[in-house]
Design a protein around this motif. Sequence first.
Motif, PDB file in Angstrom:
ATOM      1  N   PHE A 550     -18.455 -32.321 -23.663  1.00 39.67           N
ATOM      2  CA  PHE A 550     -19.531 -32.466 -22.623  1.00 39.67           C
ATOM      3  C   PHE A 550     -19.216 -33.255 -21.563  1.00 39.67           C
ATOM      4  O   PHE A 550     -19.184 -34.409 -21.500  1.00 39.67           O
ATOM      5  N   ALA A 551     -18.672 -32.413 -20.365  1.00 41.34           N
ATOM      6  CA  ALA A 551     -17.971 -33.292 -19.224  1.00 41.34           C
ATOM      7  C   ALA A 551     -18.832 -32.654 -18.065  1.00 41.34           C
ATOM      8  O   ALA A 551     -19.438 -31.557 -17.871  1.00 41.34           O
ATOM      9  N   LEU A 552     -18.657 -33.460 -17.018  1.00 39.62           N
ATOM     10  CA  LEU A 552     -19.377 -33.407 -15.499  1.00 39.62           C
ATOM     11  C   LEU A 552     -18.300 -33.328 -14.386  1.00 39.62           C
ATOM     12  O   LEU A 552     -17.526 -34.295 -14.636  1.00 39.62           O
ATOM     13  N   THR A 553     -18.159 -32.391 -13.643  1.00 35.72           N
ATOM     14  CA  THR A 553     -17.378 -32.524 -12.500  1.00 35.72           C
ATOM     15  C   THR A 553     -18.155 -32.873 -11.302  1.00 35.72           C
ATOM     16  O   THR A 553     -18.918 -31.873 -10.969  1.00 35.72           O
ATOM     17  N   ILE A 554     -18.018 -34.002 -10.762  1.00 35.12           N
ATOM     18  CA  ILE A 554     -18.889 -34.405  -9.580  1.00 35.12           C
ATOM     19  C   ILE A 554     -18.029 -34.479  -8.325  1.00 35.12           C
ATOM     20  O   ILE A 554     -16.923 -34.958  -8.178  1.00 35.12           O
ATOM     21  N   SER A 555     -18.526 -33.740  -7.136  1.00 33.65           N
ATOM     22  CA  SER A 555     -17.900 -33.499  -6.170  1.00 33.65           C
ATOM     23  C   SER A 555     -18.924 -33.787  -5.182  1.00 33.65           C
ATOM     24  O   SER A 555     -19.652 -33.075  -4.448  1.00 33.65           O
ATOM     25  N   PRO A 556     -19.400 -35.313  -4.988  1.00 32.87           N
ATOM     26  CA  PRO A 556     -20.598 -35.760  -4.224  1.00 32.87           C
ATOM     27  C   PRO A 556     -20.760 -35.490  -2.873  1.00 32.87           C
ATOM     28  O   PRO A 556     -21.823 -35.199  -2.340  1.00 32.87           O
ATOM     29  N   PHE A 557     -19.639 -35.143  -2.037  1.00 26.74           N
ATOM     30  CA  PHE A 557     -19.802 -34.721  -0.585  1.00 26.74           C
ATOM     31  C   PHE A 557     -19.169 -33.310  -0.515  1.00 26.74           C
ATOM     32  O   PHE A 557     -18.716 -33.117   0.620  1.00 26.74           O
ATOM     33  N   ALA A 558     -19.286 -32.493  -1.569  1.00 27.86           N
ATOM     34  CA  ALA A 558     -18.885 -31.048  -1.332  1.00 27.86           C
ATOM     35  C   ALA A 558     -19.482 -30.373   0.100  1.00 27.86           C
ATOM     36  O   ALA A 558     -20.719 -30.594   0.130  1.00 27.86           O
ATOM     37  N   LYS A 559     -18.558 -29.559   0.558  1.00 26.79           N
ATOM     38  CA  LYS A 559     -18.920 -28.812   1.618  1.00 26.79           C
ATOM     39  C   LYS A 559     -20.194 -27.640   1.269  1.00 26.79           C
ATOM     40  O   LYS A 559     -19.664 -26.995   0.225  1.00 26.79           O
ATOM     41  N   LEU A 560     -21.040 -27.657   1.906  1.00 26.83           N
ATOM     42  CA  LEU A 560     -22.165 -26.640   1.647  1.00 26.83           C
ATOM     43  C   LEU A 560     -22.078 -25.265   2.586  1.00 26.83           C
ATOM     44  O   LEU A 560     -21.224 -25.489   3.503  1.00 26.83           O
ATOM     45  N   GLN A 561     -22.443 -24.155   1.939  1.00 25.93           N
ATOM     46  CA  GLN A 561     -22.487 -22.966   2.816  1.00 25.93           C
ATOM     47  C   GLN A 561     -23.237 -23.266   4.262  1.00 25.93           C
ATOM     48  O   GLN A 561     -24.138 -23.950   4.313  1.00 25.93           O
ATOM     49  N   GLU A 562     -22.915 -22.409   5.066  1.00 28.80           N
ATOM     50  CA  GLU A 562     -23.718 -22.574   6.541  1.00 28.80           C
ATOM     51  C   GLU A 562     -25.168 -22.334   6.377  1.00 28.80           C
ATOM     52  O   GLU A 562     -26.052 -23.041   7.060  1.00 28.80           O
ATOM     53  N   ILE A 917     -27.505 -39.981 -24.650  1.00 30.63           N
ATOM     54  CA  ILE A 917     -26.260 -39.651 -24.296  1.00 30.63           C
ATOM     55  C   ILE A 917     -25.971 -40.622 -23.092  1.00 30.63           C
ATOM     56  O   ILE A 917     -26.799 -41.465 -22.499  1.00 30.63           O
ATOM     57  N   ARG A 918     -24.550 -41.089 -22.918  1.00 32.35           N
ATOM     58  CA  ARG A 918     -23.902 -41.800 -21.894  1.00 32.35           C
ATOM     59  C   ARG A 918     -22.583 -41.381 -21.647  1.00 32.35           C
ATOM     60  O   ARG A 918     -21.710 -40.954 -22.325  1.00 32.35           O
ATOM     61  N   PRO A 919     -22.182 -41.817 -20.198  1.00 35.48           N
ATOM     62  CA  PRO A 919     -20.956 -41.381 -19.942  1.00 35.48           C
ATOM     63  C   PRO A 919     -19.889 -42.321 -20.583  1.00 35.48           C
ATOM     64  O   PRO A 919     -20.025 -43.549 -20.314  1.00 35.48           O
ATOM     65  N   VAL A 920     -18.845 -41.860 -20.886  1.00 38.47           N
ATOM     66  CA  VAL A 920     -17.796 -42.598 -21.538  1.00 38.47           C
ATOM     67  C   VAL A 920     -16.523 -42.746 -20.976  1.00 38.47           C
ATOM     68  O   VAL A 920     -15.719 -43.639 -21.238  1.00 38.47           O
ATOM     69  N   ASP A 921     -15.994 -41.683 -20.224  1.00 36.01           N
ATOM     70  CA  ASP A 921     -14.792 -41.566 -19.968  1.00 36.01           C
ATOM     71  C   ASP A 921     -14.703 -40.996 -18.397  1.00 36.01           C
ATOM     72  O   ASP A 921     -15.807 -39.903 -18.003  1.00 36.01           O
ATOM     73  N   PHE A 922     -13.993 -41.350 -17.515  1.00 34.43           N
ATOM     74  CA  PHE A 922     -13.724 -41.084 -16.209  1.00 34.43           C
ATOM     75  C   PHE A 922     -12.572 -40.599 -15.913  1.00 34.43           C
ATOM     76  O   PHE A 922     -11.496 -41.468 -16.174  1.00 34.43           O
ATOM     77  N   ALA A 944     -12.882 -34.788  -6.097  1.00 35.88           N
ATOM     78  CA  ALA A 944     -14.152 -34.638  -7.362  1.00 35.88           C
ATOM     79  C   ALA A 944     -13.540 -35.387  -8.540  1.00 35.88           C
ATOM     80  O   ALA A 944     -12.539 -35.732  -8.767  1.00 35.88           O
ATOM     81  N   ILE A 945     -14.390 -35.908  -9.357  1.00 33.86           N
ATOM     82  CA  ILE A 945     -14.183 -36.782 -10.324  1.00 33.86           C
ATOM     83  C   ILE A 945     -14.609 -36.084 -11.624  1.00 33.86           C
ATOM     84  O   ILE A 945     -15.722 -35.381 -11.517  1.00 33.86           O
ATOM     85  N   SER A 946     -14.245 -36.243 -12.695  1.00 37.34           N
ATOM     86  CA  SER A 946     -14.581 -35.730 -14.222  1.00 37.34           C
ATOM     87  C   SER A 946     -15.335 -36.930 -14.956  1.00 37.34           C
ATOM     88  O   SER A 946     -14.722 -37.996 -14.983  1.00 37.34           O
ATOM     89  N   VAL A 947     -16.504 -36.602 -15.737  1.00 36.98           N
ATOM     90  CA  VAL A 947     -17.107 -37.490 -16.378  1.00 36.98           C
ATOM     91  C   VAL A 947     -17.239 -37.041 -17.652  1.00 36.98           C
ATOM     92  O   VAL A 947     -17.980 -36.129 -17.816  1.00 36.98           O
ATOM     93  N   ASN A1092      -5.285 -34.080 -10.169  1.00 32.25           N
ATOM     94  CA  ASN A1092      -6.127 -35.084 -10.898  1.00 32.25           C
ATOM     95  C   ASN A1092      -7.529 -35.259  -9.692  1.00 32.25           C
ATOM     96  O   ASN A1092      -8.501 -35.860 -10.277  1.00 32.25           O
ATOM     97  N   ALA A1093      -7.583 -34.730  -8.547  1.00 30.91           N
ATOM     98  CA  ALA A1093      -8.583 -35.111  -7.674  1.00 30.91           C
ATOM     99  C   ALA A1093      -9.028 -33.671  -7.421  1.00 30.91           C
ATOM    100  O   ALA A1093     -10.117 -33.560  -6.569  1.00 30.91           O
ATOM    101  N   MET A1094      -8.626 -32.553  -8.191  1.00 36.44           N
ATOM    102  CA  MET A1094      -9.390 -31.058  -7.746  1.00 36.44           C
ATOM    103  C   MET A1094     -10.764 -30.868  -8.212  1.00 36.44           C
ATOM    104  O   MET A1094     -11.162 -31.522  -9.299  1.00 36.44           O
ATOM    105  N   ASP A1095     -11.526 -30.390  -7.266  1.00 39.15           N
ATOM    106  CA  ASP A1095     -12.879 -29.707  -7.663  1.00 39.15           C
ATOM    107  C   ASP A1095     -12.778 -28.412  -8.454  1.00 39.15           C
ATOM    108  O   ASP A1095     -11.628 -28.211  -8.689  1.00 39.15           O
TER     109      ASP A1095
END
Length: 1250
Positions: A550-562, A917-922, A944-947, A1092-1095
């Motif tokens: 159960f992992a999340l990939t977070i790209s907090p400032f991702a570029k959005l569509q126009e 649930i709680r985040p355990v690994d980054f 991006a980071i994965s959690v 390691n930094a890929m979205d």
Amino acid sequence: MNPQYTGQYGQGSPGDYGAPVSTGYGPPSSGQTGSGQNMYNGQPMHQQGPGQYGGPSKPMPVQNGPQGLPPGGYGGPQGDLQYGAPRPGGPGSIPPRGPAPPGQMGGPRGPGPQMTPGQGPAPPGQMGGARGPGPMPSGQMGGPRGPGPQMTPGQVPSQMNSQMGNLSISGPPQRGQAPMGVGPPSSSGASYMPGPPSSMSGPPGGMGSPPSSMGGPSSSMGGPPGSMGGPPSSMGGPSGSMGGPPSSMGGPPSSMGAPPSSMGGQLPPRSTPQPYGMPPGPGAPPVSHGQPPVAGGSYTSSHQPVSNIVTQPSDSYSQPSTGGYGPPPGTQPSGFPPPPTSMGQPRPGMGPPGPGMQRPPMGMPPSSSAPGSFGNQHGYGVPPSMGQTPQGPPTSMQGQGYNQPAGFPPMSGAPPTGQGFQAPGAQEMSHGQFGGAPQPSFNQGYPGAQPPRPGAPGMPPGGIQPGGMQQPQQKKLDPDQMPSPIQVIEDDKRNRSGIFSTATKGGVPPLVTTQFITQDQGNCNPAFLRSTMYNVPCTSDMLKNSHLPFALTISPFAKLQEEENPPPIVNLGELGPVRCKRCKAYMNPNMMFIDGGRRFQCVFCGAATDVPDAYFAHLDHTGRRVDSYDRPELCLGSYEFVATKDYCKNSVLPNAPAFIFMIDVSYNAVKSGLVHLICERLKKDILVNLPKDLGAEQSEIRVGFVTYGKEIHFYNVKGALAQPQMLVVSDVEDVFVPLLDGFFVTLEESESVIDSLLAQIPQMFCESRETEVVLGPVIQAGLDALKSADRAGKLYIFHTSLPIGEAPGKLKNRDDRKLLGTDKEKTILTPQTKFYSQLGQECVAAGCSVDMFLFPNSYCDVATISEICRLTSGNMYKYSYFQADLDGERFIEDLKNNIQSQQAFDAIIRVRTSQGIRPVDFLGNFYMSNTTDVEMCAVDNNQAISVEVKHDDKLNEQEGAFVQVAVLFTSVSGQRRLRIHNLALNCCTQLADLFRNCELDTFINYMSKFAIRNTLHKSPRETREHIMTEVANVLACYRKNCASPSSAGQLILPECMKLLPLYGNCVIKSDGIQGGQDISTDDRSYLMHLINAMDVKSSCAFFYPRLIPLHNLDPKTAEIPVAMRCSSERLMDNGVYLLENGVSMFMWIGHSVDPEWVQNVFSVQSAAQIDIDKCCLLHLENEESHVVRDVLHKIRAQRNRYMKLTIVRQRDKLEPWFNHFLVEDKGQNGSASYVDFLCHIHKEIRNLLS
């Protein structure tokens, strides 16, 4: 349940995309097992330890094959399956016999001529072991269908049923598929048969030679089969003689068919694979002798290993058996394409059958035994091509589907495609079914396969056919019947592009490859946050059993569509963001207001918090606040709060960030043109593009300039000066910043002074002879400058060589490429000194990020230097052997993209989850000083980071699970803000619900980052085995708990995970994870840093590159053509293809490409005259040139980095490197092909289930 947010956040038609997809793509086809599954046959596998992601993986049991290789030899010769190479003799190797029957992978197919029916087949696991007797699958050419010479009709080898599973794809017969239940057992040459590998030390007794009907030399051929020689290696030379660089394949294309890809791995023929459901092959007699097709089904065949691939919902991949090619990934020696499936033909160039050999039976064109027909490969039954090199791939096969090129036998005689066939009297095996029409089973069984060619299975083998009987044909796994990523991507584009509404809790988003517009209605845009699962198991046991992380990939400032709105900014003034008093979660649409709106109950911890008076609003009749649609934080999934002083360091609002450009002016940098290029382009291309806040007229970012070699030079560029001033710091042991006022300026206030400085730098250093450079003190100086100015910011360092100057951070050359791929590789992939790690932590404390642009001509220890980029969340770019005229454009574009994409500085990310649930690994490029806060000095659009999230209690199915990602950051204008992303997920108690709502691309993104971490602590073998174990465990869990009961021989894949084996294999094969000695140590470390930094979008493209045809672009549509599968068999000699993975880009040009196309695009007469050293296309005034350049431009615009175009001509010295990116084929470093890997995974699954 969120009503619409009026105003600009209004909701469009919700579309049904938000709802969890239950069936995957399309309605289930009848006959499929369960909803969403894929079947497929094969052998049982060893039980694997659970090997959860996130914890240490349990050691894998040895896969009956030598340890130390990627699990791979399923016990025997298979393990050393070389592409067409003779297997060295020795245990497990089968003595070569006369040519094996076509379609056979690795050796005689059945009992020897004198073998009575029922005698055992080759030992289990044998890839090229003797094939069991019994009729071959239909479609095989070579002789009448019936039983072997001494075999009475109806007999079936006794051991076959039990030993080999066969590949069936259930489901309704697909186009051209054989009806179920009929069909000769296909003896797939190398089935995975369970059994001790030790049994492989030679053909089992009685197997002396293939039955004469099977293509082994019969006694009439001049001696008992034994007379053909000992182990294949005795057959006239290693298969290496077939392969070599592509150029060795270079005879004129013969009309007979391209060389099998087994020719040395270099030049897989580029021809179109045989369409599925085509008649088995020219010249084959109709096979349905007396056996009417049975409606509905799939071929059964007793010895096919992996047999049915069934995807649950809509795909029933009808699969021919995998034949046993498929050693576990990685065991094949490098450099060889997969062995041809056809074993029974004369080698290319063998000439007509020799004395004692039968002439080809009727219906086979004599030409099939002429040179140029590629049947048997070295080591498989006939002596290697007597001194003749194989001919180049014919162009005549190209794109013809099934129109046989000249020299192919006529199609008449081929069985009708839609029927099942059974050899007369052949007993139907219930062991596995093939759903699918008989394929000419050539290499279709495995990547790199080509359409059948004469002598290949499915084509009449030329020559040696004892008794003139036609051989039944061996079924191989046809890659076309494997789950196809292209089909999945195109189906998703077709079904899910348009509007995706996030109103539905737990709605699975469209794939990252699909263009869609997100309508934020309470959950954040998937560009910001994706989960591996949108239906979370209620208990930790259920999650553990599924083996899915159960992992999340977070790209907090991702570029959005126009068309998408950026998260709105909410300013609550002195009040600041409203938060839960207990867990500090921020106000969001899921909070529930109680007591008439005076308190709200937190969805994360359940605590009730008083609503501040200034924030109070009444509730409507549904219990919602009346101002819900006026406040973004009450109706949207993503928004920003302006932070108060309480959120700032020392309670002081921050200054605007600063960029420091630090330019290496040593001899290498000047000589390559780097210094001149930077100074010429920095102002006009880079500084004018400094990032600015939405709506701002000019950028608030400050800039400073430093040059360095052995000393460090600071520049005062204050606007009041007439000329810039240089201050030199020569004591690099104790660096200080010699000025503060005038070092950081805005472009507007000092434009003329900056222009003057950039004009002078190249002149000042043009005579530089400095070859020793420093690096540590340069970073320290930049850090001190930012600290002194009390600004967060970025150092842009343009560096050329290993820092060997006497100074802190000095490094020694420790390069040893021979260690890559061995257990000692981590010694050169981990930093050689702690200096850069410690300096990185100091940078994090000051909010100083470091971006490195490397221009090395030799080893510069990226593993050590990249540590500072990793900790400070910086980017790294590498331009080996940089030349300004060739690589300058790429570098400037990368720098421009980097500067424009900067979004946030001095950021801290906190992930909050609901109770249970709680985040355990980054995972990613960042620093953590405690267990909860991820510190990133700078964040851009692409990082991006994965959690990983785990249970600490049970979840409630009714309530669901909630995730909130809060990012505290300084904006490009210097404003301290909080960006909040919310995601609501469903909970489930049934594994079937979990598997129906997974996101494979996110899983692969997480898996790859986990593998990068493992690479630095474990051996390469453990890293590979961990991935294989996870893949097998996930699919075994699905099979065991969700699929409807079916034969063990079927491989059943969940719809949304059907590409897991393919992508898992791609991760294992990736240069960043299994890079062997064919890439440099620095490149390996560089790729590890990138991965390691890929979205999710970047990793999806990186692991499975896009292969796009360019030779038939339509000038009227501006669209990028639909991609093709990444396999050399898809390439045609007269085609031009573009391959890109976000980091590299190649244009492959076939040797028979239309000269007019070459003239229009390259302005030369033929492909041979193209200057492959030029990496850009000419701007020519014609339609073809425009449209090709337009496609390149669009593709580059979709990627984070500017990809340099490398032109590769067919059979050129660069072609093997291009082939390296064709991930469905067998790798040159011995990594498994897609089909081999699928077989291996199926074997593992069977072991787990048994």
